[in-house]
Each structure stands twice: as C-alpha cells, then as structure tokens.
Motif scaffolding. Structure first.
Motif, PDB file in Angstrom:
ATOM      1  N   GLY A   1       8.568   2.092   2.032  1.00 55.22           N
ATOM      2  CA  GLY A   1       8.897   1.750   0.655  1.00 55.22           C
ATOM      3  C   GLY A   1       8.011   2.444  -0.352  1.00 55.22           C
ATOM      4  N   SER A   2       7.306   3.478   0.103  1.00 57.11           N
ATOM      5  CA  SER A   2       6.341   4.122  -0.780  1.00 57.11           C
ATOM      6  C   SER A   2       6.326   5.631  -0.592  1.00 57.11           C
ATOM      7  CB  SER A   2       4.935   3.576  -0.520  1.00 57.11           C
ATOM      8  OG  SER A   2       3.957   4.308  -1.237  1.00 57.11           O
ATOM      9  N   ALA A   3       6.706   6.348  -1.638  1.00 60.90           N
ATOM     10  CA  ALA A   3       6.578   7.801  -1.604  1.00 60.90           C
ATOM     11  C   ALA A   3       5.109   8.209  -1.644  1.00 60.90           C
ATOM     12  CB  ALA A   3       7.319   8.412  -2.792  1.00 60.90           C
ATOM     13  N   LEU A   4       4.267   7.405  -2.302  1.00 67.25           N
ATOM     14  CA  LEU A   4       2.845   7.721  -2.351  1.00 67.25           C
ATOM     15  C   LEU A   4       2.225   7.688  -0.957  1.00 67.25           C
ATOM     16  CD1 LEU A   4       1.499   5.854  -5.518  1.00 67.25           C
ATOM     17  CD2 LEU A   4       2.269   8.211  -5.295  1.00 67.25           C
ATOM     18  N   LEU A   5       2.562   6.679  -0.190  1.00 69.09           N
ATOM     19  CA  LEU A   5       2.020   6.598   1.170  1.00 69.09           C
ATOM     20  C   LEU A   5       2.568   7.722   2.040  1.00 69.09           C
ATOM     21  CD1 LEU A   5       2.089   2.745   1.869  1.00 69.09           C
ATOM     22  CD2 LEU A   5       0.096   4.188   1.387  1.00 69.09           C
ATOM     23  N   ALA A   6       3.835   8.048   1.849  1.00 72.92           N
ATOM     24  CA  ALA A   6       4.421   9.143   2.624  1.00 72.92           C
ATOM     25  C   ALA A   6       3.730  10.461   2.294  1.00 72.92           C
ATOM     26  CB  ALA A   6       5.917   9.235   2.362  1.00 72.92           C
ATOM     27  N   LEU A   7       3.461  10.689   1.020  1.00 77.49           N
ATOM     28  CA  LEU A   7       2.761  11.901   0.620  1.00 77.49           C
ATOM     29  C   LEU A   7       1.325  11.905   1.145  1.00 77.49           C
ATOM     30  CD1 LEU A   7       4.050  12.375  -3.020  1.00 77.49           C
ATOM     31  CD2 LEU A   7       4.143  14.104  -1.218  1.00 77.49           C
ATOM     32  N   ALA A   8       0.700  10.739   1.162  1.00 75.17           N
ATOM     33  CA  ALA A   8      -0.663  10.650   1.685  1.00 75.17           C
ATOM     34  C   ALA A   8      -0.708  11.043   3.155  1.00 75.17           C
ATOM     35  CB  ALA A   8      -1.211   9.241   1.485  1.00 75.17           C
ATOM     36  N   LEU A   9       0.332  10.677   3.899  1.00 75.05           N
ATOM     37  CA  LEU A   9       0.402  11.076   5.300  1.00 75.05           C
ATOM     38  C   LEU A   9       0.720  12.558   5.419  1.00 75.05           C
ATOM     39  CD1 LEU A   9       0.381  10.230   8.287  1.00 75.05           C
ATOM     40  CD2 LEU A   9       2.828   9.741   8.083  1.00 75.05           C
TER      41      LEU A   9
ATOM     42  N   GLY B   1      -2.312  14.667   4.467  1.00 74.06           N
ATOM     43  CA  GLY B   1      -3.546  14.412   5.198  1.00 74.06           C
ATOM     44  C   GLY B   1      -4.545  13.511   4.503  1.00 74.06           C
ATOM     45  N   ARG B   2      -4.118  12.802   3.463  1.00 79.79           N
ATOM     46  CA  ARG B   2      -5.016  11.872   2.774  1.00 79.79           C
ATOM     47  C   ARG B   2      -5.269  10.636   3.617  1.00 79.79           C
ATOM     48  NH1 ARG B   2      -7.851   8.575   1.265  1.00 79.79           N
ATOM     49  NH2 ARG B   2      -8.562   8.028  -0.844  1.00 79.79           N
ATOM     50  N   LEU B   3      -4.265  10.169   4.335  1.00 81.36           N
ATOM     51  CA  LEU B   3      -4.387   9.013   5.227  1.00 81.36           C
ATOM     52  C   LEU B   3      -3.769   9.355   6.565  1.00 81.36           C
ATOM     53  CD1 LEU B   3      -3.277   6.072   2.878  1.00 81.36           C
ATOM     54  CD2 LEU B   3      -5.623   6.693   3.482  1.00 81.36           C
ATOM     55  N   ASP B   4      -4.256   8.695   7.634  1.00 84.73           N
ATOM     56  CA  ASP B   4      -3.609   8.867   8.931  1.00 84.73           C
ATOM     57  C   ASP B   4      -2.506   7.827   9.093  1.00 84.73           C
ATOM     58  OD1 ASP B   4      -4.793   6.424   9.680  1.00 84.73           O
ATOM     59  OD2 ASP B   4      -6.380   7.376  10.847  1.00 84.73           O
ATOM     60  N   GLY B   5      -1.789   7.919  10.191  1.00 81.63           N
ATOM     61  CA  GLY B   5      -0.630   7.052  10.387  1.00 81.63           C
ATOM     62  C   GLY B   5      -0.974   5.574  10.399  1.00 81.63           C
ATOM     63  N   ASP B   6      -2.041   5.196  11.071  1.00 82.30           N
ATOM     64  CA  ASP B   6      -2.417   3.785  11.132  1.00 82.30           C
ATOM     65  C   ASP B   6      -2.759   3.244   9.746  1.00 82.30           C
ATOM     66  OD1 ASP B   6      -2.033   3.653  13.872  1.00 82.30           O
ATOM     67  OD2 ASP B   6      -4.139   4.036  14.355  1.00 82.30           O
TER      68      ASP B   6
ATOM     69  N   VAL C   1      11.752   9.852   5.998  1.00 82.36           N
ATOM     70  CA  VAL C   1      11.771   8.733   6.943  1.00 82.36           C
ATOM     71  C   VAL C   1      10.590   7.813   6.684  1.00 82.36           C
ATOM     72  CG1 VAL C   1      11.601   8.062   9.373  1.00 82.36           C
ATOM     73  CG2 VAL C   1      13.032  10.014   8.717  1.00 82.36           C
ATOM     74  N   VAL C   2       9.402   8.388   6.514  1.00 82.98           N
ATOM     75  CA  VAL C   2       8.210   7.575   6.248  1.00 82.98           C
ATOM     76  C   VAL C   2       8.363   6.829   4.926  1.00 82.98           C
ATOM     77  CG1 VAL C   2       5.726   7.648   5.805  1.00 82.98           C
ATOM     78  CG2 VAL C   2       6.717   9.096   7.590  1.00 82.98           C
ATOM     79  N   THR C   3       8.929   7.483   3.930  1.00 85.33           N
ATOM     80  CA  THR C   3       9.129   6.847   2.627  1.00 85.33           C
ATOM     81  C   THR C   3      10.017   5.622   2.741  1.00 85.33           C
ATOM     82  OG1 THR C   3       8.875   8.973   1.484  1.00 85.33           O
ATOM     83  CG2 THR C   3       9.954   7.199   0.271  1.00 85.33           C
TER      84      THR C   3
ATOM     85  N   ALA D   1       5.872  10.491  12.081  1.00 82.19           N
ATOM     86  CA  ALA D   1       4.500  10.998  12.003  1.00 82.19           C
ATOM     87  C   ALA D   1       4.277  12.097  13.039  1.00 82.19           C
ATOM     88  CB  ALA D   1       3.505   9.858  12.212  1.00 82.19           C
ATOM     89  N   THR D   2       4.893  11.961  14.203  1.00 83.80           N
ATOM     90  CA  THR D   2       4.792  13.007  15.219  1.00 83.80           C
ATOM     91  C   THR D   2       5.408  14.305  14.729  1.00 83.80           C
ATOM     92  OG1 THR D   2       4.787  11.423  17.054  1.00 83.80           O
ATOM     93  CG2 THR D   2       5.511  13.658  17.548  1.00 83.80           C
TER      94      THR D   2
END
Length: 265
Positions: free
Chosen positions: A205-213, A216-221, A199-201, A259-260
């Motif tokens: 539009g980014s699997a990298l950002l989804a994986l980061a979330l 735990g590399r990045l938070d949701g904001d 869903v996040v991906t 994210a929840t």
C-alpha cells in the motif's frame, strides 16, 4: 511421461488464480479436490539464449501464457524460476511458483510498455500508506513515527518528494512536484524493475516503501515490517486472527518473490 499439450498448459497458466480452485486450504474448506495439472517434464533448468536466459523444460524453451519467450535478463533470475519448476512434485501448483507468475505478468504485460505501470505506482503515492497517520492511541502514533518518518524524510531529502502527512482518514492532495519527483526516481524503461516494484507497492500500500526497496534504502524485512505497523499493533492489542494470519503468509510469499526479482535483475 507423456507431455501435456501446449494449449492445455497455456490455458491453465493464463487463468486467473482462484484460491478456491488452487489453494489446498481453501479447497478443503469447500470440500473440493484441487485440480492441478500433472507435471509434464522431468527436468527444469536455466540456459543462455539470444534473449538472455531462458527457462528450459527437458531442454525445450518455455513460453509465457502470452506466447512470449520465458526469458530473463540475468542468469540469477532464470535460475530462481527454474528452481521453482524443479521443486514441484507430481502436480504443477501455481501458489508454489510466485516468481514464475510475476515473471509471466512482467513479460506479457509490463515489458512491452512500462509507462502505464509506472504511472500506477505514482498514483499509489498520491494516497500513500505512510502519509496517513493514526490520531491515537499514543503508542501507535509513536510507532508509526519511528518507522515511517525516516522513509518520508528520505523521500524528501534524497528524492525531492516533499509529501504532506494527514491524521485519520482525511484525504490530502499531494503536491504535483512531489509526485513528479517520485516518478523521476522510477526506472521508467526497465519493465522488470517497474513490474516488481508495482507488486511491492500493491502488497504494502506504499509507493514510498516500494521505492525504498527498489533503491536500496530498506531491505525486504524492514519494508514488510513497516507496511504492517498498524496490523501488528492491532494484533498486540487483540490477538492474532487465524484467517488474517493465513492471508498475511500468502502476501509475504508474493512479496518475497517480487523482492527476489528486484534483487536478481
């Protein structure tokens, strides 16, 4: 209050969401009255069961549209879903229940076989948002570099995924080894995390950002802001479009729900 028949309730929840039918704003624009089912229960709660935690409506276990138990791996997630149901007023409005909708999709469509959904996430990575950079103006190029480069570097250094960047819309074929490394970072047999990550991906539009979330590399904001670097730049230059802003609010609601799920499982 007379209970709604199971078949009516399940048929309603199984239907694809049509914004014109369920979104009050869209309905008003079309001079329609939203056709929401009436609330048929008094109390929504979470309770333990052999399958983990269940959503209980007036003490009775609820099921998904696919007739699977609406069961969750953690009390925290079950409580979040129960809170959506408890907060409803006279009508059951799907757009106010994003966590429930994601849970239904995961239970019915991902948990039985997470592999195809995991593969879809990797396919997104083959044309990931973060790999396609603007060739101008300089302020946008710089902003993309500041926000996106650390994520690309993290994928390279921590996950072993060395991706190729491109400018403009020229397609680049990513190395199979990079995609394999991203696939290896996914919890392949965890349908809940795979489903929410998908869903996040799709929303970013980014699997990298989804994986980061996910990892735990990045938070949701931070993930949300990174996904909207281009859009925010355009807004700063030309002003905000009301329709686009409305769509963004709706997407953010779905993003926060995913994210929840990731945080709760």
């Amino acid at each position: 209050m007379a209970p709604m028949s199971k078949s009516v309730f399940e048929d309603w929840f199984a239907r694809d969401l049509d914004p014109a039918a369920y979104d009050p704003v869209a309905a008003a624009r079309l001079a329609m009255k939203p056709a929401y089912p009436k609330r048929f229960y008094r109390e929504a709660s979470a309770g333990p069961s052999d399958a983990g935690w269940r959503l209980l409506l007036d003490g009775r276990p609820a099921k998904t549209p696919g007739r699977h138990p609406l069961a969750f791996p953690t009390e925290r997630l079950a409580t979040a879903v129960a809170a959506e149901w408890a907060a409803l007023g006279e009508f059951i409005e799907p757009l106010k229940m994003p966590i429930t909708r994601i849970a239904n999709s995961i239970i019915d469509g991902v948990v039985p076989d997470p592999a195809p959904v995991a593969a879809e996430i990797v396919r997104y990575a083959s044309s990931d948002l973060l790999c396609y950079r603007a060739d101008g103006p300089a302020t946008l190029v710089a902003r993309q570099a500041v926000v996106w480069d650390p994520v690309v570097a993290w994928a390279r250094d921590d996950l072993g995924a060395r991706l190729i960047l491109s400018q403009g819309v020229v397609f680049v074929t990513q190395p199979p080894s990079a995609l394999e490394a991203l696939a290896a970072a996914l919890p392949k047999h965890d349908g809940w995390r795979i489903g929410a990550t998908h869903v996040v991906t799709t929303l970013t539009g980014s699997a990298l950002l989804a994986l980061a979330l996910l990892l735990g590399r990045l938070d949701g904001d931070a993930v949300w802001a990174a996904a909207h670097v281009d859009e925010d730049f355009q807004t700063s230059q030309w002003g905000e479009d009301a329709d686009a802003a409305e769509r963004r609010v709706a997407r953010r609601r779905e993003f926060d729900a995913a994210a929840t799920v990731l945080a709760a499982v």
